[in-house]
Design a protein around this motif. Structure first.
Motif, PDB file in Angstrom:
ATOM      1  N   ALA A 240       0.816  -1.207   0.000  1.00 14.03           N
ATOM      2  CA  ALA A 240       0.000   0.000   0.000  1.00 14.03           C
ATOM      3  C   ALA A 240       0.855   1.264   0.000  1.00 14.03           C
ATOM      4  N   GLU A 241       1.834   1.344   0.892  1.00 13.11           N
ATOM      5  CA  GLU A 241       2.648   2.563   0.968  1.00 13.11           C
ATOM      6  C   GLU A 241       3.427   2.827  -0.319  1.00 13.11           C
ATOM      7  N   TRP A 243       2.679   1.931  -3.370  1.00  9.13           N
ATOM      8  CA  TRP A 243       1.728   2.323  -4.406  1.00  9.13           C
ATOM      9  C   TRP A 243       1.302   3.780  -4.234  1.00  9.13           C
ATOM     10  N   TYR A 244       0.970   4.155  -3.029  1.00 10.46           N
ATOM     11  CA  TYR A 244       0.560   5.538  -2.794  1.00 10.46           C
ATOM     12  C   TYR A 244       1.703   6.501  -3.061  1.00 10.46           C
ATOM     13  N   GLU A 245       2.902   6.131  -2.641  1.00  9.19           N
ATOM     14  CA  GLU A 245       4.054   7.011  -2.841  1.00  9.19           C
ATOM     15  C   GLU A 245       4.336   7.209  -4.322  1.00  9.19           C
ATOM     16  N   ALA A 248       1.374   9.218  -6.033  1.00 11.30           N
ATOM     17  CA  ALA A 248       1.237  10.604  -5.564  1.00 11.30           C
ATOM     18  C   ALA A 248       1.995  11.570  -6.457  1.00 11.30           C
ATOM     19  N   TYR A 253      -4.294   8.166  -7.063  1.00  9.71           N
ATOM     20  CA  TYR A 253      -4.389   7.221  -5.960  1.00  9.71           C
ATOM     21  C   TYR A 253      -4.877   5.880  -6.494  1.00  9.71           C
ATOM     22  N   LEU A 257      -7.289  -0.483  -4.785  1.00 19.30           N
ATOM     23  CA  LEU A 257      -6.264  -0.915  -3.838  1.00 19.30           C
ATOM     24  C   LEU A 257      -6.522  -2.320  -3.301  1.00 19.30           C
ATOM     25  N   ALA A 337      -9.667   4.001   0.117  1.00 19.84           N
ATOM     26  CA  ALA A 337      -8.495   4.354  -0.691  1.00 19.84           C
ATOM     27  C   ALA A 337      -8.213   5.853  -0.627  1.00 19.84           C
ATOM     28  N   ALA A 341      -5.102   8.250   1.336  1.00 19.94           N
ATOM     29  CA  ALA A 341      -4.331   9.282   0.635  1.00 19.94           C
ATOM     30  C   ALA A 341      -4.211  10.563   1.451  1.00 19.94           C
TER      31      ALA A 341
END
Length: 492
Positions: A240-241, A243-245, A248, A253, A257, A337, A341
Motif C-alpha cells: 500500500a505505501e 503504491w501511494y508514494e 502521488a 491514488y 487498492l 483508498a 491518501a
C-alpha cells in the motif's frame, strides 16, 4: 499471607501506572499534583476551587481524548449481513451495551468507546481487508475477540477484583507506547523498563480475550483468524505505501487498492514472502516491550479447546466459509483508498487502477537507496557501496552501517534496535541489488514483487532470503555472485 501478596501486587500496579502516566503526560501530571498546593496557598477552595477542579478535569480529558473516531460508520440497513453477524456474536459474548460499527482502511480491528447523544456506546472498528478477506467464521472470531475487551472498558454485572486497577494500568501503558512515536518522546530506556514490567498484564488481557472468543465461536475459527491476519497485515504494509508514494507523483491514488492487494496475495511468491514477513514482525513483537500482543505461537498454544457453534445457533454465520457480503463494497473501497491518501474532500486526485498499470510504473526508483548506501559507505559508486556493505556483513560491523543508513534506529527502544538494523540493511541492500539485476537483464519472478527474480538461465532467486541468511550467519557466499552479475560490464 495471600492478602499481603495481593496488596503488594496492587501497590506495584498502581505505582507502574502512575509512573507510565507521568512519562506520557508530564506537564499535565505536574499541573494536577500542584493544584492542591496552589489551592491551599492562595485559599482557592472557597469559591474558585470547583471551577479549578473542572478546568483540570477538562484539561485531562482533552489530553487523553483520542479525537474524532476513525473510519466510516456502517449502519445496519446499509450492511445487514455484517450487522447480523455482529449482533449474533455480541449475544454470545453477552455484550448488552449499544454498539456501533465503523470500517477503517487498514487490516486491523479495535474496540473503543464514544458518547452519542449523551450516551456512552461501544464502537467496533473493523478494517476493510478483514471484512473482504476473512471467511465469516474467522471474522466472527475477530469480532468476538474485540468484544471480549468490553469487560475491560465497561464491565457489566460483577466486576472482577482489581478490574479498575488493571484497566488504568493498560490505559497508561497505551498512552506511553503512543508517545514513543513523538519527536519529544520520553526517555527510551526508562520507558522500555516500564513497558517490559507491564507487558505480562497486557499479554494476559489479550490471551483472556482469545479464550473468550474461542468459547463463543470455536477454537478453530480463532486459530485460523490469527494465522490469516498476520500475512494480510504484512502485505498491506509492503504494497500500500509504495503504491501511494509512486502514484502521488502524478496526483493519483490506487482506486482498486483492495482488489490489487488480493490479487497480489494470490501470487505464490508474494504469499511466501508475506508469510516470512509476518514471522519477522511476530519476532519483533516478541522483542518489543511496547507490544500488547503475545507472539502468534504463544497465543495459539494458549487457546482452550472449544467446538464451533452448531449451524443456526447464535453466533454461527449462515455460511462460515465465505466472507460476509458487503452491499456497498465498491463505495467502501473508494472511501478507504481516498482516506489513506490523506486528502481533503476538495482535493482532486485522479483514480488509477493498479491492475491495469504496468508493474514497471509501480517500481519505486532505487536512486534513494543507492544514494543512501553510498553516503553510508562513503563510496563513489553504487557497485563499490554494495561491495563494502557485504564486507561489513562478513566482518560483523554491519550494525554500524545500518545505523548510518537509518539514524532513526537510535530512537527505537533498545531491545528492538538489532533486529530493526538487520531489516534496514537487508531492505536497502536488497533494493539496490534488485534494481541492478533488473537493469542487467534479470526479470521479476512475478508481477508483484522485485525481491524474487528470475536469472537469464531461468533459475529463481529470493534476494530477501539470501540477504537475511547472510546477515544472520556472516556468510555472503550466495550473495557475491549476484553482485558480480549486476555489474554493468556483465550486462554488456
Amino acid at each position: 499471607m495471600a492478602v499481603g501478596i495481593q496488596r503488594r501486587r496492587a501497590l506495584r500496579q498502581w505505582a507502574l501506572a502512575a509512573a507510565m502516566a507521568a512519562l506520557a503526560r508530564p506537564g499535565l501530571l505536574v499541573l494536577v499534583l500542584a493544584a492542591p498546593a496552589l489551592a491551599w496557598a492562595f485559599q482557592w477552595w472557597a469559591l474558585p476551587g470547583p471551577p479549578l477542579i473542572c478546568l483540570l478535569l477538562g484539561l485531562f480529558g482533552r489530553a487523553v481524548d483520542p479525537g474524532p473516531l476513525p473510519g466510516r460508520a456502517l449502519r445496519p440497513d446499509q450492511e445487514p449481513e455484517l450487522a447480523a453477524l455482529v449482533a449474533r456474536v455480541a449475544e454470545r459474548m453477552e455484550v448488552r451495551a449499544p454498539l456501533l460499527v465503523r470500517v477503517t482502511p487498514g487490516p486491523d480491528a479495535a474496540l473503543t468507546t464514544a458518547r452519542v447523544s449523551g450516551r456512552r456506546v461501544l464502537v467496533l472498528l473493523l478494517g476493510l481487508p478483514l471484512l473482504r478477506g476473512l471467511p465469516a467464521a474467522e471474522l466472527a472470531a475477530v469480532v468476538a475477540h474485540e468484544l471480549a475487551h468490553a469487560r475491560h472498558i465497561r464491565p457489566a454485572g460483577h466486576r472482577p477484583p482489581g478490574h479498575r486497577r488493571t484497566a488504568c494500568l493498560l490505559a497508561a501503558r497505551d498512552m506511553l507506547a503512543d508517545r514513543l512515536q513523538d519527536r519529544l518522546r520520553p526517555p527510551a530506556r526508562l520507558s522500555a523498563r516500564l513497558l517490559a514490567a507491564t507487558r505480562g498484564e497486557a499479554w494476559a488481557a489479550e490471551s483472556a480475550a482469545d479464550a473468550d472468543a474461542a468459547r463463543a465461536v470455536g477454537t478453530r475459527a480463532v486459530r485460523d483468524a490469527l494465522r490469516r491476519t498476520e500475512p494480510v497485515e504484512a502485505a498491506f504494509a509492503a504494497f500500500a505505501e509504495p503504491w501511494y508514494e509512486t502514484l502521488a507523483e502524478d496526483d493519483a491514488y490506487p482506486a482498486d487498492l483492495y482488489d490489487a492487494l488480493e490479487a497480489a496475495m494470490r501470487d505464490p511468491h508474494v504469499a511466501r514472502r508475506m508469510s516470512a514477513a509476518a514471522q519477522e514482525a511476530d519476532h519483533l513483537a516478541g522483542l518489543d516491550p511496547a507490544s500488547s500482543h503475545p507472539p502468534l505461537d504463544r497465543r495459539i498454544a494458549a487457546l482452550p479447546d472449544h467446538p464451533a457453534p452448531c449451524p443456526g445457533a447464535a453466533g454461527s454465520p449462515a455460511d462460515p466459509h465465505r466472507p460476509v457480503a458487503l452491499r456497498s463494497a465498491d463505495a467502501l473501497q473508494q472511501w478507504c483508498a481516498l482516506d489513506l491518501a490523506h486528502t481533503a474532500p476538495d482535493d482532486a486526485l485522479r483514480p488509477v487502477r493498479i491492475l491495469d498499470t504496468p508493474p514497471e510504473r509501480l517500481r519505486i526508483p532505487a536512486d534513494d537507496a543507492r544514494r543512501a548506501l553510498q553516503d553510508a559507505t562513503d563510496s563513489a559508486c553504487p557497485d563499490l557501496a554494495a561491495a563494502l556493505a557485504l564486507q561489513a556483513v562478513e566482518d560483523g560491523t554491519w550494525p554500524d552501517l545500518a545505523h548510518a543508513l537509518d539514524p532513526g534506529l537510535a530512537r527505537l527502544l533498545p531491545p528492538l534496535r538489532a533486529a530493526a538494523a538487520r531489516q534496514a540493511l537487508a531492505g536497502c541492500l536488497g533494493h539496490v541489488l534488485s534494481a541492478a539485476l533488473l537493469d542487467a537483464g534479470w526479470n521479476r519472478a512475478g508481477r508483484w514483487t522485485s525481491s524474487t527474480l528470475t536469472a537469464p538461465d531461468g533459475t529463481t532467486v529470493d534476494l530477501h532470503a539470501l540477504l537475511t541468511h547472510a546477515l544472520d550467519t556472516g556468510d555472503t557466499t550466495a550473495v557475491r555472485p549476484l553482485l558480480h552479475a549486476a555489474e554493468p560490464e556483465t550486462a554488456a
